[in-house]
Design a protein around this motif. Structure first.
Motif, PDB file in Angstrom:
ATOM      1  N   LYS A  69       0.722  -1.402   0.022  1.00  0.00           N
ATOM      2  CA  LYS A  69       0.183  -0.095   0.041  1.00  0.00           C
ATOM      3  C   LYS A  69       1.046   1.229   0.024  1.00  0.00           C
ATOM      4  O   LYS A  69       0.386   2.338  -0.396  1.00  0.00           O
ATOM      5  CB  LYS A  69      -0.971  -0.214   1.246  1.00  0.00           C
ATOM      6  N   ASP A  70       2.164   1.148   0.488  1.00  0.00           N
ATOM      7  CA  ASP A  70       2.845   2.236   0.433  1.00  0.00           C
ATOM      8  C   ASP A  70       3.637   2.474  -1.044  1.00  0.00           C
ATOM      9  O   ASP A  70       4.552   3.322  -0.884  1.00  0.00           O
ATOM     10  CB  ASP A  70       4.000   2.354   1.476  1.00  0.00           C
ATOM     11  N   ASP A  71       3.569   1.587  -1.771  1.00  0.00           N
ATOM     12  CA  ASP A  71       4.116   1.487  -3.268  1.00  0.00           C
ATOM     13  C   ASP A  71       3.592   1.031  -4.194  1.00  0.00           C
ATOM     14  O   ASP A  71       3.652   0.284  -4.907  1.00  0.00           O
ATOM     15  CB  ASP A  71       5.731   0.710  -3.098  1.00  0.00           C
ATOM     16  N   VAL A  72       2.394   1.766  -4.433  1.00  0.00           N
ATOM     17  CA  VAL A  72       1.368   1.442  -5.564  1.00  0.00           C
ATOM     18  C   VAL A  72       2.018   1.665  -6.903  1.00  0.00           C
ATOM     19  O   VAL A  72       1.642   0.817  -7.833  1.00  0.00           O
ATOM     20  CB  VAL A  72      -0.152   2.160  -5.245  1.00  0.00           C
ATOM     21  N   GLU A  73       2.826   2.516  -6.872  1.00  0.00           N
ATOM     22  CA  GLU A  73       3.469   2.969  -8.351  1.00  0.00           C
ATOM     23  C   GLU A  73       4.148   1.700  -8.868  1.00  0.00           C
ATOM     24  O   GLU A  73       4.111   1.208 -10.069  1.00  0.00           O
ATOM     25  CB  GLU A  73       4.377   3.936  -7.952  1.00  0.00           C
ATOM     26  N   THR A  74       4.821   1.084  -8.066  1.00  0.00           N
ATOM     27  CA  THR A  74       5.666  -0.126  -8.546  1.00  0.00           C
ATOM     28  C   THR A  74       4.786  -1.293  -9.147  1.00  0.00           C
ATOM     29  O   THR A  74       4.949  -1.838 -10.368  1.00  0.00           O
ATOM     30  CB  THR A  74       6.384  -0.837  -7.575  1.00  0.00           C
ATOM     31  N   LEU A  75       3.621  -1.617  -8.365  1.00  0.00           N
ATOM     32  CA  LEU A  75       2.607  -2.455  -8.862  1.00  0.00           C
ATOM     33  C   LEU A  75       1.891  -1.758 -10.183  1.00  0.00           C
ATOM     34  O   LEU A  75       1.742  -2.749 -11.339  1.00  0.00           O
ATOM     35  CB  LEU A  75       1.621  -2.505  -7.839  1.00  0.00           C
ATOM     36  N   GLU A  76       1.528  -0.691 -10.303  1.00  0.00           N
ATOM     37  CA  GLU A  76       0.975  -0.160 -11.586  1.00  0.00           C
ATOM     38  C   GLU A  76       1.904  -0.287 -12.752  1.00  0.00           C
ATOM     39  O   GLU A  76       1.604  -0.558 -13.645  1.00  0.00           O
ATOM     40  CB  GLU A  76       0.785   1.516 -11.158  1.00  0.00           C
ATOM     41  N   ASP A  77       3.292  -0.158 -12.498  1.00  0.00           N
ATOM     42  CA  ASP A  77       4.271  -0.350 -13.582  1.00  0.00           C
ATOM     43  C   ASP A  77       4.480  -1.420 -14.102  1.00  0.00           C
ATOM     44  O   ASP A  77       4.451  -1.868 -14.895  1.00  0.00           O
ATOM     45  CB  ASP A  77       5.508   0.234 -13.008  1.00  0.00           C
ATOM     46  N   LEU A  78       4.384  -2.537 -13.129  1.00  0.00           N
ATOM     47  CA  LEU A  78       4.306  -4.035 -13.424  1.00  0.00           C
ATOM     48  C   LEU A  78       2.890  -4.522 -14.192  1.00  0.00           C
ATOM     49  O   LEU A  78       3.358  -4.849 -15.151  1.00  0.00           O
ATOM     50  CB  LEU A  78       4.444  -4.935 -12.161  1.00  0.00           C
ATOM     51  N   VAL A  79       1.794  -4.006 -13.846  1.00  0.00           N
ATOM     52  CA  VAL A  79       0.640  -4.102 -14.268  1.00  0.00           C
ATOM     53  C   VAL A  79       0.932  -3.737 -15.950  1.00  0.00           C
ATOM     54  O   VAL A  79       0.396  -4.460 -16.927  1.00  0.00           O
ATOM     55  CB  VAL A  79      -0.545  -3.752 -13.801  1.00  0.00           C
TER      56      VAL A  79
END
Length: 111
Positions: A69-79
């Motif tokens: 939850k503190d690093d949503v940007e990484t998940l967005e980039d991976l998706v």
């Protein structure tokens, strides 16, 4: 001169038959491609995207370990990376199947 024939052996009737046969093969291939899928996995297997032969995204799998939850940007980039790669893979699959029918001839508007 044979019916439908032109000087030099060109026969329009044969050409029309070949075009109709190619149309039938393309239609069959399009139906088959709707059933085929390709996938892309990124982030060491953390995110997987699956697309079909219609260039539609059919599923996304996200490993819970990548959810922070503190690093949503990484998940967005991976998706985004997984989805884009899956769609590129679908394009390649379609191009490969089309080349089998058209002999590599690029016919605009087929897909």
């Amino acid at each position: 001169m044979a019916k439908g024939g032109f000087p030099g052996g060109f026969n329009i009737n044969n050409m029309i038959k070949q075009a109709q046969q190619m149309q039938e093969e393309i239609k069959k291939m399009q139906e088959e491609l709707m059933q085929k899928t390709v996938e892309a996995t990124v982030g060491g297997g953390m995110v997987k995207a699956v697309a079909n032969g219609r260039k539609e995204l059919v599923s996304i799998e996200i490993n819970p370990a990548v959810v922070d939850k503190d690093d949503v940007e990484t998940l967005e980039d991976l998706v985004l990376a997984a989805v884009n790669q899956a769609l590129r893979n679908a394009e390649e699959m379609i191009a490969s199947e089309m080349a089998k029918i058209t002999g590599g001839l690029n016919i605009p508007g087929l897909f």
